[in-house]
Design a protein around this motif. Sequence first.
Motif, PDB file in Angstrom:
ATOM      1  N   ILE A   1       0.834  -1.201   0.000  1.00  0.00           N
ATOM      2  CA  ILE A   1       0.000   0.000   0.000  1.00  0.00           C
ATOM      3  C   ILE A   1       0.871   1.254   0.000  1.00  0.00           C
ATOM      4  O   ILE A   1       0.610   2.207  -0.738  1.00  0.00           O
ATOM      5  CB  ILE A   1      -0.957  -0.011   1.214  1.00  0.00           C
ATOM      6  N   VAL A   2       1.946   1.240   0.816  1.00  0.00           N
ATOM      7  CA  VAL A   2       2.824   2.418   0.851  1.00  0.00           C
ATOM      8  C   VAL A   2       3.508   2.609  -0.507  1.00  0.00           C
ATOM      9  O   VAL A   2       3.575   3.720  -1.036  1.00  0.00           O
ATOM     10  CB  VAL A   2       3.869   2.279   1.985  1.00  0.00           C
ATOM     11  N   ALA A   3       3.980   1.498  -1.087  1.00  0.00           N
ATOM     12  CA  ALA A   3       4.631   1.610  -2.400  1.00  0.00           C
ATOM     13  C   ALA A   3       3.650   2.125  -3.435  1.00  0.00           C
ATOM     14  O   ALA A   3       3.979   3.004  -4.250  1.00  0.00           O
ATOM     15  CB  ALA A   3       5.182   0.248  -2.826  1.00  0.00           C
ATOM     16  N   ALA A   4       2.412   1.612  -3.414  1.00  0.00           N
ATOM     17  CA  ALA A   4       1.401   2.059  -4.369  1.00  0.00           C
ATOM     18  C   ALA A   4       1.083   3.529  -4.154  1.00  0.00           C
ATOM     19  O   ALA A   4       0.842   4.268  -5.105  1.00  0.00           O
ATOM     20  CB  ALA A   4       0.138   1.214  -4.239  1.00  0.00           C
ATOM     21  N   SER A   5       1.101   3.959  -2.875  1.00  0.00           N
ATOM     22  CA  SER A   5       0.838   5.373  -2.594  1.00  0.00           C
ATOM     23  C   SER A   5       1.909   6.242  -3.214  1.00  0.00           C
ATOM     24  O   SER A   5       1.611   7.270  -3.844  1.00  0.00           O
ATOM     25  CB  SER A   5       0.810   5.626  -1.091  1.00  0.00           C
TER      26      SER A   5
ATOM     27  N   THR B   1      -3.738   3.537 -13.038  1.00  0.00           N
ATOM     28  CA  THR B   1      -4.371   2.290 -12.638  1.00  0.00           C
ATOM     29  C   THR B   1      -4.190   1.230 -13.717  1.00  0.00           C
ATOM     30  O   THR B   1      -3.882   0.068 -13.426  1.00  0.00           O
ATOM     31  CB  THR B   1      -5.872   2.506 -12.385  1.00  0.00           C
ATOM     32  N   ALA B   2      -4.372   1.644 -14.982  1.00  0.00           N
ATOM     33  CA  ALA B   2      -4.225   0.683 -16.082  1.00  0.00           C
ATOM     34  C   ALA B   2      -2.813   0.103 -16.089  1.00  0.00           C
ATOM     35  O   ALA B   2      -2.619  -1.081 -16.350  1.00  0.00           O
ATOM     36  CB  ALA B   2      -4.536   1.357 -17.416  1.00  0.00           C
ATOM     37  N   LEU B   3      -1.814   0.950 -15.788  1.00  0.00           N
ATOM     38  CA  LEU B   3      -0.437   0.467 -15.778  1.00  0.00           C
ATOM     39  C   LEU B   3      -0.156  -0.417 -14.565  1.00  0.00           C
ATOM     40  O   LEU B   3       0.750  -1.236 -14.578  1.00  0.00           O
ATOM     41  CB  LEU B   3       0.544   1.644 -15.782  1.00  0.00           C
ATOM     42  N   LEU B   4      -0.951  -0.221 -13.517  1.00  0.00           N
ATOM     43  CA  LEU B   4      -0.754  -0.995 -12.291  1.00  0.00           C
ATOM     44  C   LEU B   4      -1.339  -2.408 -12.421  1.00  0.00           C
ATOM     45  O   LEU B   4      -0.887  -3.342 -11.753  1.00  0.00           O
ATOM     46  CB  LEU B   4      -1.436  -0.256 -11.131  1.00  0.00           C
ATOM     47  N   VAL B   5      -2.331  -2.544 -13.302  1.00  0.00           N
ATOM     48  CA  VAL B   5      -3.058  -3.816 -13.394  1.00  0.00           C
ATOM     49  C   VAL B   5      -2.148  -5.019 -13.665  1.00  0.00           C
ATOM     50  O   VAL B   5      -2.288  -6.052 -13.005  1.00  0.00           O
ATOM     51  CB  VAL B   5      -4.188  -3.710 -14.440  1.00  0.00           C
ATOM     52  N   PRO B   6      -1.185  -4.928 -14.615  1.00  0.00           N
ATOM     53  CA  PRO B   6      -0.342  -6.108 -14.837  1.00  0.00           C
ATOM     54  C   PRO B   6       0.362  -6.563 -13.569  1.00  0.00           C
ATOM     55  O   PRO B   6       0.635  -7.753 -13.413  1.00  0.00           O
ATOM     56  CB  PRO B   6       0.672  -5.634 -15.876  1.00  0.00           C
TER      57      PRO B   6
ATOM     58  N   PRO C   1      -6.071 -10.870  -3.779  1.00  0.00           N
ATOM     59  CA  PRO C   1      -7.112  -9.845  -3.961  1.00  0.00           C
ATOM     60  C   PRO C   1      -6.945  -8.617  -3.057  1.00  0.00           C
ATOM     61  O   PRO C   1      -7.014  -7.492  -3.543  1.00  0.00           O
ATOM     62  CB  PRO C   1      -8.393 -10.585  -3.639  1.00  0.00           C
ATOM     63  N   ILE C   2      -6.702  -8.814  -1.760  1.00  0.00           N
ATOM     64  CA  ILE C   2      -6.694  -7.647  -0.863  1.00  0.00           C
ATOM     65  C   ILE C   2      -5.531  -6.697  -1.163  1.00  0.00           C
ATOM     66  O   ILE C   2      -5.753  -5.501  -1.342  1.00  0.00           O
ATOM     67  CB  ILE C   2      -6.737  -8.095   0.612  1.00  0.00           C
ATOM     68  N   PRO C   3      -4.276  -7.186  -1.252  1.00  0.00           N
ATOM     69  CA  PRO C   3      -3.227  -6.238  -1.655  1.00  0.00           C
ATOM     70  C   PRO C   3      -3.461  -5.645  -3.042  1.00  0.00           C
ATOM     71  O   PRO C   3      -3.121  -4.471  -3.271  1.00  0.00           O
ATOM     72  CB  PRO C   3      -1.938  -7.068  -1.625  1.00  0.00           C
ATOM     73  N   ALA C   4      -4.043  -6.404  -3.952  1.00  0.00           N
ATOM     74  CA  ALA C   4      -4.282  -5.872  -5.301  1.00  0.00           C
ATOM     75  C   ALA C   4      -5.232  -4.687  -5.230  1.00  0.00           C
ATOM     76  O   ALA C   4      -4.965  -3.618  -5.797  1.00  0.00           O
ATOM     77  CB  ALA C   4      -4.858  -6.961  -6.210  1.00  0.00           C
ATOM     78  N   ILE C   5      -6.361  -4.873  -4.517  1.00  0.00           N
ATOM     79  CA  ILE C   5      -7.316  -3.776  -4.401  1.00  0.00           C
ATOM     80  C   ILE C   5      -6.691  -2.633  -3.611  1.00  0.00           C
ATOM     81  O   ILE C   5      -6.844  -1.466  -3.952  1.00  0.00           O
ATOM     82  CB  ILE C   5      -8.609  -4.253  -3.707  1.00  0.00           C
ATOM     83  N   GLY C   6      -5.951  -3.000  -2.545  1.00  0.00           N
ATOM     84  CA  GLY C   6      -5.284  -1.977  -1.736  1.00  0.00           C
ATOM     85  C   GLY C   6      -4.383  -1.112  -2.586  1.00  0.00           C
ATOM     86  O   GLY C   6      -4.368   0.117  -2.446  1.00  0.00           O
ATOM     87  N   ALA C   7      -3.630  -1.739  -3.485  1.00  0.00           N
ATOM     88  CA  ALA C   7      -2.717  -0.978  -4.333  1.00  0.00           C
ATOM     89  C   ALA C   7      -3.492  -0.001  -5.216  1.00  0.00           C
ATOM     90  O   ALA C   7      -3.108   1.163  -5.357  1.00  0.00           O
ATOM     91  CB  ALA C   7      -1.891  -1.925  -5.195  1.00  0.00           C
ATOM     92  N   ILE C   8      -4.604  -0.471  -5.791  1.00  0.00           N
ATOM     93  CA  ILE C   8      -5.379   0.404  -6.680  1.00  0.00           C
ATOM     94  C   ILE C   8      -5.997   1.555  -5.883  1.00  0.00           C
ATOM     95  O   ILE C   8      -5.909   2.718  -6.276  1.00  0.00           O
ATOM     96  CB  ILE C   8      -6.465  -0.401  -7.422  1.00  0.00           C
TER      97      ILE C   8
END
Lengths: 502, 155
Positions: free
Chosen positions: A20-24, A42-47, A54-61
């Motif tokens: 989450i911190v890295a995604a932030s 977000t589109a670039l983050l999807v790959p 699921p939870i870290p994936a959604i957290g990142a977005i």
Amino acid sequence: MDAVLTAFGEVLQPQVFLIIVAASAYGLMIGSIPGLTATMGTALLVPITFFLDPIPAIGAIVASTTMAIFAGDIPGALLRIPGTPASAAYTDESYRMREKGQVELALGVNMLCSTIGGLVGVAVLILAAPQIAAVSLGFSSYEYFWLALLGLSCAIFVSSSSPVKGVLSLCLGLMLSTIGIDVVMGVKRFTFGDTELIGGVSIIPVLIGMFAITEILRKVARPSRLPAPPPVRLGAMISGVGSTIWRFKGGVARSSLLGSVIGALPGAGADIAAWIAYALSKKFSRTPEKFGTGYPEGIVSASSANNAALSGAYVPSLVFGIPGDTITAILIGVLLMKGITPGPMVFVMDTGLVNAIFAVFIIANLLMLPLGLAAVYGSRRLLSIPQDILFPIILLFCVIGAFAANNTLFDVWVMLVVGLIAFILEENDFPLAPMILALILGQLVEENFMKSIIKADGQLTEFFARPIGGTLGVLTLVIWVLLIGISLYRATRSRRAETIGE
Amino acid sequence: MRMNDAVTGCVFVLLSALILFAARGFPTLPDQPYGPGTFPTIIAAVMLVGGLSLIWSGARSRAPLLVVADWMRGSATLHRMVWVPGFVIAYIYLSKPIGFPILVPVLLGAFLTVTTGRPVRAATIAVLGTAALWLLFAYILRVPLPLGLLTEVIY
């Protein structure tokens, strides 16, 4: 209460929290570099989310978009260039504040209001979503069909270009969704004899093509050098912010609630919320003449509204699987890839996931305060990255990202072709939001339509026979009548203008 | 690259005609008029109406068939833009035989030279960028990026 603690516990696990911190940090970078929008980020983050749980994936977005919408304000105030479209509504206003030597106050207000708006949006999400989900458990295929169609119609209605072009963009998205095995009989449709297309068009390359390739084409054609940003004193970003926001507390509250509602409307996202909140705060202001001269009231309202819209968009997305904006459209795509179908059942079966999403939102909005300060501090460095170096590297990232989901070069072709078509469409004023919503919703619409029409034995009146379904149906029809009315009105008006011109 | 609405309208009409034709060939459910072709037929019908209305408004507007926006004019601009699909197509065809670690620094370096005009800096960034993305995708995310010519060297 236990469930809530479990959710926070899950999100605060070191690995998840680190993501989450890295995604932030990534979101702050995307937002503060002009030309990179939250949707593209977000589109670039999807790959990458493809490889996460699921939870870290959604957290990142969630974390990256929350940060990106705030960070868009940074170059707006410093350089008068909005970092994302969501900040465009008040870029001039905050730049005027810079000219008055109040750039720190403008940024501080932006940051705190973004957090407040975001938290109000989450509160609305937490309170409203489970209630709506409980009601919608009794929905049958008729209700779902109308709801999805209503969502798609809204997306055309709120897009600024001509309704006809919105409808055509929608049709393209629906057609893309029909490629592959059909839902009724399992027949191959529009695969052109290609085995890669039997499984349907994969979402990731389409997203990257639509939102990243289009932007790369534009930026590579027109490289721009940003002027050097002024120095910012961090101390001044904190003092005076609280009292300014307190002075306009009514506006903050109104705009946050308004933003959440606008966000929940399919197709209307953070940018539209900011424009409307800004206009409304001018209308309700005691001193509307001060707007446009570097007055914080409009900034306060609009920057609360755009972050509130971000959370609001998750209400229809989680409850019905109908995205509230382009970002949640991508999120639904990610959830589907993870085998989670958003809908009222998620609130019954997957309460852990739902609570975790709530927790991520709260944490991301709170993280915005320290990380936002750091981003403003580092903005001089970030804004000095030359765009002519950035975009070729992003292109390489797109190519690998499109390849990575299914490890096939076919997906790279899909990305390129979709990107080029989307570029031409955007150049000709076709909105892309209806297309992506339609692609995500296509199967839902078709499946429920076919179920309904087979159940009804072709009797179209059956579509209006159930109370909620009928209401939704009538609403949809009203929107269509309005859309056709607007098109006709525009046509006659342009004809009249022509005759006057001649 | 702004086209007259009539041109885009024609494309949509043509597309919808093709879909309508293709959808007629799909089977239907036993004893029912519906089947896999029903939904595409409805969409194509809407598309047809939309396309026709674009042709109608485009023809009346008397706008030129094609206007190239100011920012897209100039051979240098066009050259840079063509590099985007060029880059992607080159990757699609060459990544397997040549391999990611050899092809990408060259390709990215060339593209960066085109956009920045400074070959030495471009080459440095290309090598560093390739290494970073290789690390992220091949090592951390385990995406099988093609080794190409290097396959035999390594194994």
